[in-house]
Design a protein around this motif. Sequence first.
Motif, PDB file in Angstrom:
ATOM      1  N   TYR A  15      29.699 -14.086 -10.631  1.00  0.00           N
ATOM      2  CA  TYR A  15      29.610 -12.363 -10.224  1.00  0.00           C
ATOM      3  C   TYR A  15      29.122 -12.406 -11.578  1.00  0.00           C
ATOM      4  N   ASP A  16      28.706 -11.043 -12.151  1.00  0.00           N
ATOM      5  CA  ASP A  16      27.589 -10.396 -12.540  1.00  0.00           C
ATOM      6  C   ASP A  16      28.251  -9.891 -14.270  1.00  0.00           C
ATOM      7  N   ASP A  17      29.575 -10.117 -14.803  1.00  0.00           N
ATOM      8  CA  ASP A  17      29.804  -9.639 -15.876  1.00  0.00           C
ATOM      9  C   ASP A  17      31.066 -10.475 -16.449  1.00  0.00           C
ATOM     10  N   ALA A  18      31.189 -10.539 -17.113  1.00  0.00           N
ATOM     11  CA  ALA A  18      32.612 -11.559 -17.448  1.00  0.00           C
ATOM     12  C   ALA A  18      34.190 -10.945 -17.020  1.00  0.00           C
ATOM     13  N   GLU A  19      33.659 -10.091 -17.694  1.00  0.00           N
ATOM     14  CA  GLU A  19      34.925  -8.630 -17.190  1.00  0.00           C
ATOM     15  C   GLU A  19      35.454  -9.318 -15.393  1.00  0.00           C
ATOM     16  N   THR A  20      34.408  -8.941 -14.426  1.00  0.00           N
ATOM     17  CA  THR A  20      34.341  -9.004 -13.309  1.00  0.00           C
ATOM     18  C   THR A  20      35.837 -10.889 -13.075  1.00  0.00           C
ATOM     19  N   THR A  21      35.152 -11.558 -13.666  1.00  0.00           N
ATOM     20  CA  THR A  21      35.263 -12.660 -13.576  1.00  0.00           C
ATOM     21  C   THR A  21      36.639 -13.179 -14.050  1.00  0.00           C
ATOM     22  N   ILE A  36      40.573 -19.624 -18.651  1.00  0.00           N
ATOM     23  CA  ILE A  36      39.646 -19.059 -18.674  1.00  0.00           C
ATOM     24  C   ILE A  36      37.996 -18.831 -18.743  1.00  0.00           C
ATOM     25  N   PRO A  37      37.239 -19.033 -18.168  1.00  0.00           N
ATOM     26  CA  PRO A  37      35.599 -19.213 -19.178  1.00  0.00           C
ATOM     27  C   PRO A  37      35.800 -17.553 -18.402  1.00  0.00           C
ATOM     28  N   ASP A  38      34.710 -17.510 -18.793  1.00  0.00           N
ATOM     29  CA  ASP A  38      33.909 -15.933 -18.528  1.00  0.00           C
ATOM     30  C   ASP A  38      32.566 -15.700 -17.685  1.00  0.00           C
ATOM     31  N   GLY A  39      32.609 -16.812 -17.082  1.00  0.00           N
ATOM     32  CA  GLY A  39      31.882 -17.349 -15.544  1.00  0.00           C
ATOM     33  C   GLY A  39      30.382 -17.771 -16.700  1.00  0.00           C
TER      34      GLY A  39
END
Length: 348
Positions: A15-21, A36-39
Amino acid sequence: MTQPQGALLVGSVNYDDAETTIRTAAGLLGDRLRRIPDGEVGKRFHWIMFQPDVIGQADGIERIGDEPIPFPAGIDARGLRIAEGVDAAAIVLPPLGYAAAAIESYALFARLRAEGVVAPGTRFQVSLPTPLAVISSFFRGDDRAAIEPVYTAAVLRELDEILAAIPHEDLAVQWDVASEMGIIERASGYGAVMEAWWPGDPFDGLVARLAALVDAVPVDVEVGVHLCYGDAGEKHFFEPSDAGNLVRYANAVAAAASRSLTWLHLPVPIAHDDEAYFAPLADLSPVDELYLGLVHREDGAEGAQRRIAAATPYVQAFGVATECGIGRAPAGSTEGILRTHAEVAAAW
């Protein structure tokens, strides 16, 4: 067949950003995830490939070659060397970027947890590469031994900064361990044989280095180890015939470390739904949480179930994961991969 319990996101998520992840992981897998990681968004998307651009800023470090080697995300993929006549011990490396990214993403994680998006008790997962990965990938010859204490100290400073900024009860640290498996397997990784640079048995050195990293994480912080065979273009640098060397290495590290592992992740190549691959797991030392990387986007839940059935005779309790991060999976495939985790694993 025993249903696996729990899931682990290895690190990168496409995903493009941590919030979406974080939002997506919490929504689809929240009751199956303990962390949960930030992706690994931004330049971390390509794992360690951004590190030469960082290390190359230091006085006494040079890039190899006159022209940049273009890589996605604006990265220059050229290797590194210690400049002629420079004492490696005198080199001062800049911040590596891992602590800054973790601290920024944790603030987002904490906000989403306060909003109820992330369940109470879920920890924030920070995945860090072992120093050996960067050293073996970007330095050559005698420079490896010379730069190792310098770069290792820099990684540990990143860890200390993370430990100082994020409450320990909220934090989980994972060490990403790939190049080590290449050395153990004597693999020809991406064009060159992967070799150790220290005297004595390479295996003993690999065990001591990873055990020291495990012990660098305080006992009130969760610590995990992700063993890996690489993920360049969704291809391994070595295809293991069974989990024997994974088990051997994991057992040795667990015995050498002063603290216990919170979790251990072992990869399962897509070609292996045979019991022979999993048979060495019968000799795996106990670990609080074991995750088998048996989820693959290509064959989804059906393939995962075959591998679960093959593993169950040798290890009764485990959760599921992909074999490596899913950051390099094709665009649009991420949600399906996450849903497969939920389909084959029970909640905690």
